[in-house]
Write a protein that holds these residues in place. Structure first.
Motif, PDB file in Angstrom:
ATOM      1  N   LYS A 164       0.196  13.333  -5.523  1.00 25.04           N
ATOM      2  CA  LYS A 164       0.687  14.445  -4.731  1.00 25.04           C
ATOM      3  C   LYS A 164       1.139  15.549  -5.674  1.00 25.04           C
ATOM      4  CE  LYS A 164       2.355  16.604  -1.050  1.00 25.04           C
ATOM      5  NZ  LYS A 164       1.471  17.099   0.065  1.00 25.04           N
ATOM      6  N   ARG A 219       4.740   7.436   1.494  1.00 22.72           N
ATOM      7  CA  ARG A 219       4.685   6.333   2.443  1.00 22.72           C
ATOM      8  C   ARG A 219       4.454   5.007   1.741  1.00 22.72           C
ATOM      9  NH1 ARG A 219       2.716   5.416   8.072  1.00 22.72           N
ATOM     10  NH2 ARG A 219       1.726   3.351   8.107  1.00 22.72           N
ATOM     11  N   CYS A 220       5.039   3.956   2.307  1.00 19.67           N
ATOM     12  CA  CYS A 220       4.858   2.605   1.777  1.00 19.67           C
ATOM     13  C   CYS A 220       4.643   1.626   2.920  1.00 19.67           C
ATOM     14  CB  CYS A 220       6.080   2.181   0.964  1.00 19.67           C
ATOM     15  SG  CYS A 220       6.036   0.460   0.411  1.00 19.67           S
ATOM     16  N   SER A 226       0.831  -1.197   0.000  1.00 18.67           N
ATOM     17  CA  SER A 226       0.000   0.000   0.000  1.00 18.67           C
ATOM     18  C   SER A 226       0.871   1.254   0.000  1.00 18.67           C
ATOM     19  CB  SER A 226      -0.914   0.005   1.240  1.00 18.67           C
ATOM     20  OG  SER A 226      -1.686   1.181   1.288  1.00 18.67           O
ATOM     21  N   GLN A 227       0.562   2.172  -0.898  1.00 23.36           N
ATOM     22  CA  GLN A 227       1.309   3.422  -0.969  1.00 23.36           C
ATOM     23  C   GLN A 227       0.356   4.601  -0.801  1.00 23.36           C
ATOM     24  OE1 GLN A 227       3.962   2.059  -4.676  1.00 23.36           O
ATOM     25  NE2 GLN A 227       4.649   4.002  -3.763  1.00 23.36           N
ATOM     26  N   SER A 228       0.857   5.615  -0.104  1.00 26.19           N
ATOM     27  CA  SER A 228       0.052   6.827   0.054  1.00 26.19           C
ATOM     28  C   SER A 228       0.949   8.059   0.053  1.00 26.19           C
ATOM     29  CB  SER A 228      -0.755   6.762   1.357  1.00 26.19           C
ATOM     30  OG  SER A 228       0.103   6.655   2.474  1.00 26.19           O
ATOM     31  N   PRO A 229       0.425   9.181  -0.451  1.00 25.22           N
ATOM     32  CA  PRO A 229      -0.843   9.282  -1.163  1.00 25.22           C
ATOM     33  C   PRO A 229      -0.731   8.682  -2.564  1.00 25.22           C
ATOM     34  CG  PRO A 229       0.345  11.346  -1.310  1.00 25.22           C
ATOM     35  CD  PRO A 229       1.175  10.453  -0.427  1.00 25.22           C
ATOM     36  N   SER A 230      -1.845   8.539  -3.243  1.00 28.39           N
ATOM     37  CA  SER A 230      -1.792   8.020  -4.612  1.00 28.39           C
ATOM     38  C   SER A 230      -1.362   9.121  -5.572  1.00 28.39           C
ATOM     39  CB  SER A 230      -3.143   7.452  -5.031  1.00 28.39           C
ATOM     40  OG  SER A 230      -4.162   8.408  -4.857  1.00 28.39           O
ATOM     41  N   THR A 260       2.878   6.312  -6.141  1.00 25.92           N
ATOM     42  CA  THR A 260       2.463   7.683  -5.863  1.00 25.92           C
ATOM     43  C   THR A 260       2.901   8.529  -7.043  1.00 25.92           C
ATOM     44  OG1 THR A 260       2.653   7.523  -3.454  1.00 25.92           O
ATOM     45  CG2 THR A 260       2.837   9.717  -4.428  1.00 25.92           C
ATOM     46  N   THR A 302       9.290   5.395   4.537  1.00 23.46           N
ATOM     47  CA  THR A 302       8.982   6.744   4.056  1.00 23.46           C
ATOM     48  C   THR A 302      10.117   7.219   3.161  1.00 23.46           C
ATOM     49  OG1 THR A 302       7.771   7.260   6.090  1.00 23.46           O
ATOM     50  CG2 THR A 302       8.460   9.112   4.712  1.00 23.46           C
TER      51      THR A 302
END
Lengths: 112, 111
Positions: A11, A22-23, A5-9, A107, A76
């Motif tokens: 930026k 983030r991962c 999962s990565q965030s944000p998708s 991302t 991160t």
């Protein structure tokens, strides 16, 4: 089971600002990787974490880029003083030791 | 030094035709080799991998690849291409640490 999962998708940031990506890897995977994919380009290796070993930072393009992995899990990627050439999709992957990589959806970073 | 070369940037095939995507590698020891596919707007998905043993490897979605040490190649094949196979395909080699990827081959499937 959850994947990487990565965030944000997405930026969008202004030139000169710092960003953090983030991962969350797959649970139990000891290895974590960051890659960068620019439009029409292949995958550029950035950094690799394996267990408690010192990370392989040989792919980081400049000292504005850094990454950490806390507790052997979440990672991160930080880009300081972003430049327009930093615009790309940043991909995280995790794997069992020397196993195949499982990628997140990335991302998409846009520096304006 | 380790590297992966995908000589074809773009390939166009007709639906139902056979497909072969080329991959050449440079590595001093026995390589671990992979093929990944990336559909538009999607993440990378593992198609197949070669670690050792049988040099003909079967993967998902009807793909296979053959490891040829004498030619330093790991070409991806499919007997009959479907329109949904249109995507970017990446060959990768694991050397000492991380995976090194080729620059990819973009596959276009025509009716």
């Amino acid at each position: 089971g959850a994947g990487v999962s990565q965030s944000p998708s997405n930026k969008v940031t202004e030139k000169g600002k710092d960003v953090e990506l983030r991962c969350d890897p797959i649970s139990g995977h000891t290895a974590l990787y960051w890659y960068r994919q620019s439009l029409g380009q292949g995958l550029e290796f950035l950094i690799y974490f394996q267990g408690n070993s010192a990370p392989d930072k040989s792919g980081l393009p400049s000292d504005r880029f850094s990454a950490e992995r806390t507790g052997g899990s979440v990672s991160t990627l930080t880009i300081q003083r972003t430049q327009q050439e930093d615009s790309a999709v940043y991909l995280c992957a995790s794997s069992p030791h020397r196993g195949p990589l499982h990628f997140g959806n990335g991302t998409r970073l846009t520096v304006t | 030094a380790q590297s992966v070369t995908q000589p074809d940037i773009h390939i166009t095939v007709s639906e139902g035709a056979s497909l072969e995507l080329r991959c050449n590698y440079s590595y001093g020891a026995t390589p671990y080799l992979f093929w990944y596919v990336q559909s538009p707007g999607q993440g990378l998905q593992l198609l197949l991998k070669y670690f050792s043993g049988d040099t003909l490897v079967q993967g998902i979605k009807g793909f296979e690849a053959e490891f040829k040490r004498s030619q330093s190649s790991f070409n991806l094949r499919k007997p009959s291409v479907h329109w949904s196979d249109a995507a970017e395909y990446f060959c990768a080699l694991r050397g000492s640490n991380a995976l090194n990827f080729g620059k990819g081959t973009s596959l276009l499937v025509t009716p």
